[in-house]
Design a protein around this motif. Structure first.
Motif, PDB file in Angstrom:
ATOM      1  N   GLN A  21     -23.012 -19.973  -1.136  1.00  0.00           N
ATOM      2  CA  GLN A  21     -21.988 -20.946  -1.387  1.00  0.00           C
ATOM      3  C   GLN A  21     -21.085 -20.145  -2.621  1.00  0.00           C
ATOM      4  O   GLN A  21     -19.846 -20.368  -2.581  1.00  0.00           O
ATOM      5  N   VAL A  22     -21.610 -19.296  -3.380  1.00  0.00           N
ATOM      6  CA  VAL A  22     -20.802 -18.614  -4.408  1.00  0.00           C
ATOM      7  C   VAL A  22     -19.994 -17.605  -3.622  1.00  0.00           C
ATOM      8  O   VAL A  22     -18.781 -17.226  -3.802  1.00  0.00           O
ATOM      9  N   GLN A  53     -15.287 -14.856 -14.031  1.00  0.00           N
ATOM     10  CA  GLN A  53     -14.631 -16.157 -13.682  1.00  0.00           C
ATOM     11  C   GLN A  53     -15.685 -17.512 -13.632  1.00  0.00           C
ATOM     12  O   GLN A  53     -15.684 -18.416 -12.813  1.00  0.00           O
ATOM     13  N   ALA A  54     -16.619 -17.313 -14.569  1.00  0.00           N
ATOM     14  CA  ALA A  54     -17.640 -18.201 -14.730  1.00  0.00           C
ATOM     15  C   ALA A  54     -17.442 -19.557 -14.629  1.00  0.00           C
ATOM     16  O   ALA A  54     -17.778 -20.388 -13.894  1.00  0.00           O
ATOM     17  N   GLU A  55     -16.374 -19.826 -15.695  1.00  0.00           N
ATOM     18  CA  GLU A  55     -15.716 -21.241 -15.858  1.00  0.00           C
ATOM     19  C   GLU A  55     -15.090 -21.643 -14.567  1.00  0.00           C
ATOM     20  O   GLU A  55     -15.357 -22.917 -14.208  1.00  0.00           O
ATOM     21  N   ALA A  56     -14.308 -21.087 -13.941  1.00  0.00           N
ATOM     22  CA  ALA A  56     -13.909 -21.107 -12.488  1.00  0.00           C
ATOM     23  C   ALA A  56     -15.135 -21.707 -11.306  1.00  0.00           C
ATOM     24  O   ALA A  56     -15.001 -22.661 -10.801  1.00  0.00           O
ATOM     25  N   ARG A  95     -15.583 -25.291  -9.251  1.00  0.00           N
ATOM     26  CA  ARG A  95     -15.744 -25.430  -7.791  1.00  0.00           C
ATOM     27  C   ARG A  95     -17.264 -25.810  -7.318  1.00  0.00           C
ATOM     28  O   ARG A  95     -17.337 -26.408  -6.122  1.00  0.00           O
ATOM     29  N   LEU A  96     -18.287 -25.443  -8.288  1.00  0.00           N
ATOM     30  CA  LEU A  96     -19.576 -25.699  -7.952  1.00  0.00           C
ATOM     31  C   LEU A  96     -20.234 -26.609  -8.791  1.00  0.00           C
ATOM     32  O   LEU A  96     -20.822 -26.044  -9.865  1.00  0.00           O
ATOM     33  N   PRO A  97     -20.047 -27.986  -8.967  1.00  0.00           N
ATOM     34  CA  PRO A  97     -20.421 -28.691 -10.091  1.00  0.00           C
ATOM     35  C   PRO A  97     -21.984 -28.611 -10.487  1.00  0.00           C
ATOM     36  O   PRO A  97     -22.223 -28.732 -11.621  1.00  0.00           O
ATOM     37  N   PHE A  98     -22.763 -28.254  -9.802  1.00  0.00           N
ATOM     38  CA  PHE A  98     -24.217 -27.815 -10.081  1.00  0.00           C
ATOM     39  C   PHE A  98     -24.359 -26.656 -10.940  1.00  0.00           C
ATOM     40  O   PHE A  98     -25.658 -26.553 -11.344  1.00  0.00           O
ATOM     41  N   LEU A  99     -23.339 -25.917 -11.237  1.00  0.00           N
ATOM     42  CA  LEU A  99     -23.328 -24.798 -12.126  1.00  0.00           C
ATOM     43  C   LEU A  99     -22.949 -24.900 -13.272  1.00  0.00           C
ATOM     44  O   LEU A  99     -22.069 -25.642 -13.632  1.00  0.00           O
ATOM     45  N   THR A 100     -23.543 -23.990 -14.337  1.00  0.00           N
ATOM     46  CA  THR A 100     -22.731 -24.193 -15.389  1.00  0.00           C
ATOM     47  C   THR A 100     -22.522 -22.729 -16.120  1.00  0.00           C
ATOM     48  O   THR A 100     -23.205 -21.793 -15.643  1.00  0.00           O
ATOM     49  N   HIS A 101     -21.800 -22.737 -17.216  1.00  0.00           N
ATOM     50  CA  HIS A 101     -21.418 -21.393 -17.543  1.00  0.00           C
ATOM     51  C   HIS A 101     -22.067 -20.959 -18.792  1.00  0.00           C
ATOM     52  O   HIS A 101     -22.127 -21.684 -19.702  1.00  0.00           O
TER      53      HIS A 101
END
Length: 453
Positions: free
Chosen positions: A168-169, A229-232, A236-242
């Protein structure tokens, strides 16, 4: 003459009361036992926890859970697995009762269909992309995932959840997995291959406590990829956090790492089958609070465990624990003792349902038992009267009547002697004295030799 002891007389016969109440007591006890065991069974003393691969953070944390629950008399059987997707399948198949699962591995609808529930999120699991430096003395100049094309990257076995996550990334970067040479080794052999130079990079998704993560962060020639670009990615993938790996967090003296690294991170969640005993839910959440509640590389004090950051519905007991804290009794009593008192409400309901109606049966049984001691002798008196009546009707000769009267008077004396030894509460003494007067009445009839009627 020896005087009788008044202590032997009483208003109520405790022995008779106990005998009359015994069927009711046994029935109530049986109902309570059934309610205690069947309606609200005790929590099992053994539970299977699916962890992860060898040397993974899941395995390390699994050992901590096993140690804490062992103190409460619960044996936690640790079941090594490939990772999140493998753990989900083990839960669905019933091979595990509870497991570590990475966020994004399933959806809310799928979790409900599979009868799964979350006990809360435990910690962030950053995506660690470790790359081998491209030449002696040169650091990797890869700063974008598009530059991975053509490289040999290990994503791990399919059951870990990392391949699905990293695809997905890659997809949001416009990179197809086929543009990389992908391998699917487990973490430990993949690390060996990386250090030997036979692959260019490995992808992990794990807490920083994992031994392999700790080692690779301090290994010369291995560099961590910086997700600038972690915040971006989180948009794009809401289950991820920065999250940010601070400079020097690994070793302040040696300044490792030498810069801040931006990482993207799903969260690890504790997922269980929805038939897990509620008391065990409380115990696991309590253990999670002790294990994951402190400050860490990517979390503040008290941030985890949490009912947030999970797409799987949180169980009712876990949500109540997060909202109100541990159950009242568990704050002051041991787990098993608190559970015992907590389950006693079932016994109280059973008692209320049975004691009230059955209590109306005990008094009549008690009265019948007491009076039956007196009334059964009236059958003997009636038999004496019928014997005399039969002889009179047959016009027996005087010698025969005298013989019969003598025998009947002896029987009446025996009856009176035995009646005088009847123990009966004072509140029923009128029935006893009435019987004695009736014995005397029958005796007079026998002596008179008249027809009983």
């Amino acid at each position: 003459m020896k005087r009788p002891k008044l202590g032997k007389f009483s208003l109520v016969s405790l022995r008779d009361l106990l005998v009359a109440s015994l069927p009711t007591i046994l029935l109530v006890l049986a109902a309570c036992v059934v309610a205690y065991i069947v309606v609200d069974p005790a929590p099992p003393r053994r539970v299977v926890l699916a962890t992860g691969q060898e040397n993974s953070a899941y395995e390390e944390f699994g050992r901590k859970y096993a140690a804490l629950l062992a103190r409460e008399g619960i044996k936690v059987e640790l079941q090594r697995s490939l990772g999140s997707e493998d753990n989900l399948q083990r839960l669905i198949d019933g091979r595990a009762d509870i497991a570590f699962v990475q966020s994004g591995s399933t959806s809310e609808a799928q979790a409900e269909r599979r009868n799964l529930m979350s006990l809360g999120s435990l910690f962030t699991e950053p995506v660690w992309l470790f790359l081998r430096e491209r030449g002696k003395g040169r650091k990797s100049d890869i700063h974008s995932l598009t530059q991975l094309k053509g490289l040999r990257i290990n994503l791990g076995p399919e059951g870990t959840g990392v391949p699905r996550l990293f695809r997905q990334v890659l997809a949001v970067n416009g990179v197809e997995p086929g543009q990389l040479t992908v391998s699917s080794l487990e973490n430990t052999p993949a690390t060996v291959e990386l250090l030997a130079g036979r692959i260019d990079g490995v992808v992990f998704s794990s807490a920083p406590e994992a031994p392999l993560i700790q080692m690779l962060l301090q290994t010369p020639g291995i560099r961590l990829f910086d997700f600038r670009q972690a915040e971006a990615y989180t948009r794009r993938l809401p289950f991820l956090t920065h999250v940010v790996l601070p400079r020097g967090i690994v070793d302040l003296g040696r300044d490792i790492p030498a810069q801040d690294f931006h990482l993207i991170a799903p969260t690890a969640t504790l997922v269980a089958r929805d038939d897990l005993h509620p008391a065990l839910v409380d115990l696991f959440v309590k253990s999670a609070t002790e294990i994951h509640g402190g400050a860490g590389w990517f979390q503040q004090q008290g941030q985890f465990p949490s009912p947030k950051y999970t797409e799987i519905p949180v169980s009712r007991e876990a949500a109540k624990y997060y909202r109100d804290g541990p159950p009242f009794l568990q704050r002051y009593l041991s787990f098993w003792l608190a559970n015992l008192f907590d389950r006693l409400w079932v016994v109280v309901v059973a008692l209320a349902a049975l004691v009230i109606p059955l209590s109306k049966i005990v008094p009549p049984l008690y009265v019948w038992r007491i009076r039956s001691r007196v009334y059964r002798w009236y059958g003997q008196l009636r038999a004496v009267e019928q014997t005399l009546e039969k002889e009179v009707e047959m016009s027996a000769p005087p010698e025969r009547l005298d013989e019969v009267r003598t025998e009947l008077l002896r029987r009446l004396d025996d009856i009176e002697t035995r009646v005088n030894h009847i123990s009966i509460p004072l509140s029923y003494a009128d029935a006893l004295y009435g019987l004695r007067s009736h014995i005397n009445f029958v005796r007079q009839r026998v002596r008179a030799g008249i027809k009983a009627g």
